[in-house]
Design an enzyme around this catalytic site. Structure first.
Site, PDB file in Angstrom:
ATOM      1  N   LEU A  49     -12.902 -33.866  -4.688  1.00 30.11           N
ATOM      2  CA  LEU A  49     -13.222 -34.592  -3.459  1.00 30.11           C
ATOM      3  C   LEU A  49     -13.477 -36.041  -3.825  1.00 30.11           C
ATOM      4  O   LEU A  49     -14.258 -36.330  -4.733  1.00 30.11           O
ATOM      5  CB  LEU A  49     -14.467 -34.016  -2.780  1.00 30.11           C
ATOM      6  N   GLU A  50     -12.823 -36.958  -3.133  1.00 32.41           N
ATOM      7  CA  GLU A  50     -13.068 -38.386  -3.317  1.00 32.41           C
ATOM      8  C   GLU A  50     -13.408 -38.996  -1.960  1.00 32.41           C
ATOM      9  O   GLU A  50     -12.715 -38.746  -0.970  1.00 32.41           O
ATOM     10  CB  GLU A  50     -11.835 -39.084  -3.898  1.00 32.41           C
TER      11      GLU A  50
END
Length: 552
Positions: A312-313
């Site tokens: 996840l960014e």
């Protein structure tokens, strides 16, 4: 068989700060921040009705949570909740603690008990990159929600492990890499750092069924230079995309798990996309690339360990504390969604990961594997925001997709690998990864393929955006050909069977041709460049060797 001992992590004792003394504030320089236009900023309002009570949101605080603030916060949580136990899994290179938060309904934390309590385990790892603080802050926020009982009865159905700050030195100095310049998120196969080894110990000990790796992406920088635009999504997501992943595991990630994350974002008014980035060196190249296919990143390594695994960014790198509430909330929503998805049908999740482990172990000597591959070129629609007006800019970009990997080298899957007796360093490294390695007690003739070195060339490791870190990028490009033969006089040789759940991780480590392999990185001894038709001290075993006590 010889086992390396697992050094059980120490308790984070109440009233005792185990880290080296450090300033109360992280070394964040507000002068280096990119300031978005008001029109861009208007796209990212503060979430309504959300309480932010972690250290970075203290009144008047202008920077991010320091190591000491994090430790105090965790100590207070542990004192308030019988469901939480805290252990220090390692000290960083500069002597700071790396705590592991262990949440179970019953309040037990031993790896043996967690393995047998009938519940799947979710692992959240945050802040591998020190200048990406939102994931670490969200990890503390989610830990508090669990400790306060605000996540319902999820702990009756899952165990939750959280590493809120995997790179405490980088966090303290507000730098991306480890203290020695190595990119931690490219050290999950070679384990060249204490931080990388600490995460490997957690993976080996607790065998998570689900792994979430929390990061932040660059908002402006290369995007303004290339497109006169900034990133407009709240969150970018990518599941494991590396060679030789189990098909059922891949299908689960690409299907139900991807959907669960995307639906959670949309339910909270957050914009999401598959993860992508772009080269920061060649500004004329406007190709967009998904996260890489190498086995050294945590998301891919966790996939090779047969875990549902996601990167996840969130938007954040380069904009300081702008929209920090929204960035942390986006991370929190993803962490909550992953745990809820695991808790929705824990029996099905455990059946999946158990069956995948069995399937991988049963595949020894069967079919083909891909030794080397590359992302596939195509087109993909993305939306950026005009850097001045904030207007959405939707266009079809040249695209490198890691969802479709184009094979470059394929080989038959061997039964296992043999290593020469002197390759103790490689054996130790494999065991640190959790791999079973045996030593032959007596000689026998073993049908093998030997690797004949066709070429050796000194090179540098590169990712889709450039170098993988400030240091640790040197490697040797190796090409080989295979020659069938029989190996004799094998007493004392090391045997690494592929009839084990980490078989695909073993392949990533031992097949020589990729930049992450043990051969390319000198873990396995290379012949001198002047030697003609030299062989590696590594062989592919082409017939089954029963692992009988009288042989090993």
């Amino acid at each position: 068989m010889v086992h390396l001992p697992f050094r059980y992590p120490r308790l984070l004792l109440a009233g005792l700060l185990v880290s080296a003394l450090s300033p109360a504030s992280a070394k964040f320089d507000a002068a280096e921040v990119y300031t978005e236009s008001p029109s861009v900023a208007a796209h990212f309002p503060v979430p309504k009705g959300v309480s932010f009570t972690t250290p970075a949101f203290a009144k008047g605080k202008k920077d991010f949570t320091s190591q000491q603030e994090m430790e105090r916060f965790i100590k207070d949580l542990a004192a308030s909740s019988p469901a939480l136990k805290v252990r220090v899994v390692a000290q960083s290179q500069e002597g700071r603690a790396i705590p592991l938060l262990i949440f179970t309904r019953e309040g037990y934390d031993s790896k043996q008990w967690i393995a047998k309590n009938g519940k799947p385990t979710v692992l959240i790892v945050a802040q591998q990159h020190g200048n990406e603080p939102a994931g670490g802050e969200a990890a503390l926020m989610f830990a508090k929600s669990l400790a306060d009982g605000k996540e319902g009865d999820v702990l009756s159905r899952v165990n939750v492990l959280i590493i809120p700050r995997a790179n405490p030195d980088g966090a303290e100095h507000f730098t991306r890499d480890l203290a020695n310049g190595v990119n931690l998120n490219r050290d999950h196969l070679l384990l060249a750092s204490p931080e990388g080894r600490a995460i490997a110990q957690v993976l080996n000990s607790y065998l998570p069924d689900v792994t979430l790796d929390a990061h932040e992406f660059s908002v402006a920088g290369r995007w303004v230079k290339k497109f006169n635009a900034v990133q407009g999504y709240d969150g970018l997501v990518q599941h494991a995309t590396t060679l030789n992943l189990s098909v059922p595991l891949y299908q689960a990630m690409a299907g139900a798990w991807n959907t669960a994350l995307s639906q959670a974002f949309k339910a909270h008014g957050l914009r999401d996309s598959v993860y992508y980035t772009t080269d920061q060196i060649h500004l004329e190249d406007k190709t967009l690339s998904m996260g890489g296919t190498g086995p050294d990143a945590l998301r891919n390594m966790a996939g090779l360990r047969n875990s549902i695994a996601f990167l996840l960014e969130t938007r954040g790198v380069g904009i300081g504390k702008a929209h920090f509430e929204r960035r942390v909330w986006t991370q929190f929503v993803a962490m909550q969604a992953m745990v809820k998805q695991a808790a929705a049908d824990p029996e099905a999740l455990m059946t999946l990961t158990r069956d995948v482990r069995s399937e991988v172990a049963a595949s020894a000597g069967k079919g083909e594997l891909v030794v080397k591959g590359k992302a596939t070129r195509g087109k993909h629609e993305v939306t950026l925001l005009d850097a001045q007006t904030g207007a959405p800019m939707t266009f079809e970009a040249d695209w490198r997709s890691s969802l479709q990997i184009t094979p470059e080298i394929t080989r038959t899957r061997p039964w296992g690998y043999l290593l020469a007796p002197e390759q103790q360093t490689a054996v130790d490294k494999l065991r640190e990864l959790g791999v079973e390695v045996y030593r032959l007690k007596q000689s026998r003739e073993i049908p093998v393929e030997r690797y004949v070195v066709a070429s050796l060339e000194q090179g540098q490791k590169f990712d889709v955006t450039g170098k993988v870190g400030a240091t640790g990028n040197k490697m040797t490009k190796v090409t080989t050909t295979l020659v069938k033969t029989e190996l004799t006089g094998t007493a004392g040789y090391w045997y690494v069977p592929l009839s084990q759940p980490l078989a695909n991780l073993i392949v990533a480590a031992l097949e020589p041709e990729t930049q992450s392999s043990f051969v390319a990185n000198g873990v396995i001894t290379l012949p001198a460049a002047s030697e003609k038709a030299a062989s590696l001290p590594l062989w592919r075993v082409t017939e089954n060797i029963p692992t009988l006590p009288d042989l090993f």
